[in-house]
Design an enzyme around this catalytic site. Structure first.
Site, short mmCIF file in Angstrom:
data_model
loop_
_atom_site.label_atom_id
_atom_site.label_comp_id
_atom_site.label_asym_id
_atom_site.label_seq_id
_atom_site.Cartn_x
_atom_site.Cartn_y
_atom_site.Cartn_z
N ARG A 71 0.76 -1.48 0.21
CA ARG A 71 0.08 0.03 0.10
C ARG A 71 0.89 1.22 -0.01
NH1 ARG A 71 -4.67 0.40 4.30
NH2 ARG A 71 -3.14 1.21 5.64
N LYS A 170 -2.66 7.20 1.36
CA LYS A 170 -2.22 7.52 2.86
C LYS A 170 -1.52 8.92 2.61
CE LYS A 170 -2.38 5.15 6.67
NZ LYS A 170 -3.61 5.41 7.49
N GLU A 203 -16.13 6.79 5.96
CA GLU A 203 -15.32 5.98 7.18
C GLU A 203 -15.36 6.86 8.00
OE1 GLU A 203 -11.53 4.99 5.48
OE2 GLU A 203 -11.69 6.97 4.23
N1 PXG Z 1 -9.29 4.92 6.90
C1 PXG Z 1 -8.45 5.62 7.02
C2 PXG Z 1 -8.62 7.22 6.64
C3 PXG Z 1 -7.02 5.46 7.70
O1 PXG Z 1 -6.29 6.41 7.91
C4 PXG Z 1 -8.02 3.22 7.90
C5 PXG Z 1 -9.15 3.85 7.39
C6 PXG Z 1 -7.89 1.90 8.31
O2 PXG Z 1 -7.03 1.31 7.59
P1 PXG Z 1 -6.29 0.23 8.19
O3 PXG Z 1 -5.40 -0.48 6.83
O4 PXG Z 1 -5.27 0.45 9.31
O5 PXG Z 1 -7.28 -1.30 8.31
C7 PXG Z 1 -6.91 4.07 8.20
C8 PXG Z 1 -5.60 3.61 8.68
C9 PXG Z 1 -2.70 7.03 13.13
C10 PXG Z 1 -3.09 5.70 12.40
O6 PXG Z 1 -1.55 6.83 13.72
C11 PXG Z 1 -4.11 5.86 11.33
C12 PXG Z 1 -4.30 4.65 10.85
C13 PXG Z 1 -3.69 3.51 10.99
C14 PXG Z 1 -2.71 3.34 12.18
C15 PXG Z 1 -2.47 4.57 12.88
O7 PXG Z 1 -3.43 7.99 13.06
N2 PXG Z 1 -5.34 4.76 9.46
#
Ligand code: PXG
Length: 304
Positions: A71, A170, A203
């Site tokens: 990713r 991201k 989301e």
């Molecule tokens: N939507 C958004 C906008 C995210 O940033 C997810 C969904 C979930 O995706 P995953 O692949 O983690 O299941 C995310 C993930 C942080 C932090 O430090 C943010 C995320 C993941 C881990 C840490 O703010 N975002």
């Protein structure tokens, strides 16, 4: 309200300063966190020009490492950012950062910035992308949140329009999410649900959304403008293994209000129940049985 600072800026004590013993992997070497500095001409800082990943470490293992690495390359490719390392080197850097800090259960923040360049938004003005790997402990929702569930609000701030920077990237600019989270905090809630410009649910501010009603588990398709979450994928699979019908479908606010159960999924939160939206209770206002089952299934899965 803006008040005059009590001390000079340089004399302030930051209550959130990281552990000074933390070692950060930066462009090929481990450095103490106090020396791990990003230049003021880094386009990541100047323009939010870069990408990141948030990855969990469970029992000394990097969870879903391949998926996160894929990713980050995909995010980088979308913004024409060349990661100056191979996936194998990236993996080795994560292991170095993890080992140096003796992290067994924790979190990896992987960042790639456009690097130090000239002022100016053209990517040609920055020639040396920078790679940073932080391995540290993680701040989670407290356990009682998993027992009582999250209270959410509908964010007025919209999720990125898919024709702006793709919500699948991201990127180092999370301002829409930050502002949505602020809306939640200001309303006395825990979290915000963001919608897209068509009024479809997307989301949470850092977690994917699931809605369960009448035996069917639904989540918005990635085409609605959501991150293709790695936890989302796992949870869809776990639900199917339980014989639950899972479908990716457009959801509007109505679907959340009338749901039997709602929950969010993400690397940091794992699976977390949502018990209200805009002060309207979802179901009976308590985490539901399907949510609890999937929370347990996820814990079992990540400990495998
Ligand atoms: N939507 C958004 C906008 C995210 O940033 C997810 C969904 C979930 O995706 P995953 O692949 O983690 O299941 C995310 C993930 C942080 C932090 O430090 C943010 C995320 C993941 C881990 C840490 O703010 N975002």
């Amino acid at each position: 309200m803006i008040t005059a600072p009590e001390a000079s800026l340089s004399a302030r004590v930051n209550p959130f300063a990281p552990d000074p013993d933390l070692q950060v992997w930066m462009d090929g070497q481990l450095v103490p966190v106090g020396e791990a500095k990003v230049g003021v001409f880094d386009h990541g800082l100047l323009y939010g020009d870069g990408v990141f990943e948030g990855i969990r470490i469970y029992g000394g293992k990097i969870f879903k490492e391949r998926e996160h690495i894929e990713r980050v390359y995909e995010s980088a490719r979308c913004i024409a950012l060349e990661i100056p390392m191979t996936p194998e080197q990236l993996s080795a850097a994560m292991r170095e950062a993890m080992g140096a800090n003796e992290i067994v259960d924790g979190y990896i923040r992987l960042l790639v910035t456009r690097g130090v360049g000239r002022l100016g938004i053209a990517i040609q003005k920055a020639a040396c992308p920078s790679v940073i790997v932080i391995a540290a402990s993680i701040q989670l929702y407290p356990p009682e949140v998993y027992e009582r569930g999250l209270n959410c609000v509908t964010a007025g701030t919209l999720r990125n329009h898919p024709q702006t920077v793709s919500p699948r990237v991201k990127s180092l600019n999370y301002l829409n999410n930050i502002l949505a989270k602020l809306e939640a905090t200001n309303a006395g809630a825990d979290e915000a649900i963001l919608f897209n410009p068509s009024g479809h649910a997307t989301e949470g501010t850092g977690d994917n959304l699931f809605v369960f009603r009448k035996g069917v588990l639904r989540t918005p398709p990635v085409s609605c403008g959501v991150l293709d979450g790695i936890t989302r994928e796992i949870v869809m699979d776990l639900a199917r293994r339980r014989g639950i019908e899972v479908c990716e479908s457009i959801l509007i606010r109505h679907d959340i209000y009338v749901a039997d159960e709602v929950f969010l999924t993400g690397t940091a939160a794992e699976v977390v129940p949502v018990v209200s939206l805009d002060k309207r209770l979802i179901g009976d206002g308590k985490p539901g049985p399907i949510t609890k089952q999937l929370m347990a299934d996820f814990v079992a899965y990540r400990s495998e």
